[in-house]
Design an enzyme around this catalytic site. Structure first.
Site, PDB file in Angstrom:
ATOM      1  N   LYS A  95      -7.632  -1.788   9.562  1.00 14.76           N
ATOM      2  CA  LYS A  95      -8.189  -0.959  10.631  1.00 14.76           C
ATOM      3  C   LYS A  95      -9.321  -0.086  10.110  1.00 14.76           C
ATOM      4  O   LYS A  95     -10.398   0.005  10.721  1.00 14.76           O
ATOM      5  CB  LYS A  95      -7.090  -0.090  11.249  1.00 14.76           C
ATOM      6  CG  LYS A  95      -6.092  -0.846  12.107  1.00 14.76           C
ATOM      7  CD  LYS A  95      -5.032   0.093  12.638  1.00 14.76           C
ATOM      8  CE  LYS A  95      -4.048  -0.629  13.548  1.00 14.76           C
ATOM      9  NZ  LYS A  95      -3.244  -1.627  12.860  1.00 14.76           N
TER      10      LYS A  95
ATOM     11  N   GLN B  84       1.159   4.170  13.858  1.00 12.82           N
ATOM     12  CA  GLN B  84       1.690   2.837  13.561  1.00 12.82           C
ATOM     13  C   GLN B  84       3.186   2.771  13.856  1.00 12.82           C
ATOM     14  O   GLN B  84       3.959   3.623  13.405  1.00 12.82           O
ATOM     15  CB  GLN B  84       1.437   2.487  12.093  1.00 12.82           C
ATOM     16  CG  GLN B  84       1.940   1.110  11.667  1.00 12.82           C
ATOM     17  CD  GLN B  84       1.140  -0.018  12.295  1.00 12.82           C
ATOM     18  OE1 GLN B  84      -0.074   0.013  12.311  1.00 12.82           O
ATOM     19  NE2 GLN B  84       1.830  -1.026  12.786  1.00 12.82           N
TER      20      GLN B  84
ATOM     21  N   ASP C 282      -3.629   3.622  22.294  1.00 10.55           N
ATOM     22  CA  ASP C 282      -2.716   2.485  22.438  1.00 10.55           C
ATOM     23  C   ASP C 282      -1.641   2.744  23.485  1.00 10.55           C
ATOM     24  O   ASP C 282      -0.609   2.078  23.504  1.00 10.55           O
ATOM     25  CB  ASP C 282      -2.078   2.117  21.097  1.00 10.55           C
ATOM     26  CG  ASP C 282      -1.959   0.605  20.913  1.00 10.55           C
ATOM     27  OD1 ASP C 282      -2.753  -0.135  21.519  1.00 10.55           O
ATOM     28  OD2 ASP C 282      -1.065   0.165  20.167  1.00 10.55           O
TER      29      ASP C 282
END
Length: 286
Positions: free
Chosen positions: A48, A92, A115
């Protein structure tokens, strides 16, 4: 249905938008949080940040020991969300068992939650007015569009029901919109007679993290297979093999199109995440 050509197109779109923002004195910045020592998680986070650097996006990379307290993670989330130079925050998953994921989701700033972990963003997604579309569902939708996969009026079976992939994707495919109007069945690894569901499908999307759960005998002729998962399976050699939820060898005998694992959904997912970062920076500029 290779992902890299599509991801390359998205990256070029992002590069131009980042340049425009930088011309205005705005440096898009992604803050990430990792609370794991799993080599796979660490590698994904490294990828990322490498992708960010390539496109001119700044990164703040926060990593906590998985044995650290939940309060340490909560404070790190709060700090990133409060930082005016950070436009997007990504945590994450999965998180250690002693961390309450709902507490993490609720602490995220919805404007920076790229997200869709925050309940507000999930609600907007379900209502058809998304602030962001989670990266993996967005990647699947982009692949469907890029490869001219017909969705309207067709039977789609999702194997996977997570809040970040299965449910958001099912919701989008049901809606009256582009890449929508499908008849959607949501199943999972505990579904009884799963093969009966998948054999009726025109499109099968798997995202349950069970290696090779679906094989060719469970598919109809000319089905389109989109495999989201990348499962590591141990072998006799030192390096594990990465496989999807679909047994690619037997599925290829039936499928008219199939995403490879790796190299299918994964590259597009990363690109769509970074697109959300730029979108967040653009909106906070206004």
């Amino acid at each position: 249905m290779r992902g890299e050509p599509i991801a390359a197109e998205i990256r070029e779109e992002i590069r131009e938008r980042v340049h425009e923002l930088r011309e205005q004195g705005i440096v898009p910045t992604l803050g990430t949080l990792l609370m794991s020592n799993d080599p796979s998680d660490e590698r994904f986070m490294d990828l990322k940040h490498a992708a960010c650097e390539d496109l001119g996006i700044e990164g703040q990379d926060v990593r906590l020991d998985p044995t650290a307290s939940a309060e340490d993670l909560y404070r790190a989330v709060d700090d990133l969300c409060a930082d005016p130079d950070v436009h997007a925050v990504f945590v994450q998953a999965p998180l250690p068992e002693h961390v309450e994921s709902i507490n993490v989701r609720q602490r995220l700033d919805p404007q920076k939650d790229v997200d869709c972990f925050h309940p507000e963003n999930l609600g907007r997604l379900v209502s058809g007015d998304p602030r962001f579309v989670p990266a993996t569902p967005a990647a699947v939708l982009r692949l469907i569009a890029a490869y001219d996969v017909s969705i309207e009026g067709r039977d789609v079976v999702l194997v996977g029901r997570s809040n970040v992939i299965g449910k958001p994707l099912a919701n989008h495919l049901l809606q009256k919109r582009s890449n929508g109007n499908a008849t959607v069945t949501v199943s999972h690894s505990h579904t009884r007679n799963l093969a009966e569901k998948t054999r009726r499908a025109d499109v099968v999307v798997t995202a349950c993290g069970v290696p090779e759960l679906v094989d060719g005998s469970m598919l109809s002729t000319d089905v389109v297979c989109i495999d989201v998962s990348a499962n590591r399976r141990s072998t006799d050699s030192e390096r594990p093999v990465v496989v999807g939820d679909i047994d690619a060898e037997s599925a290829q005998e039936k499928a008219s199109a199939i995403t490879p694992v790796p190299g299918g959904v994964g590259p597009v997912t990363l690109a769509m995440l970074l697109q959300n970062v730029v979108r967040a920076a653009e909106r906070q500029r206004q």
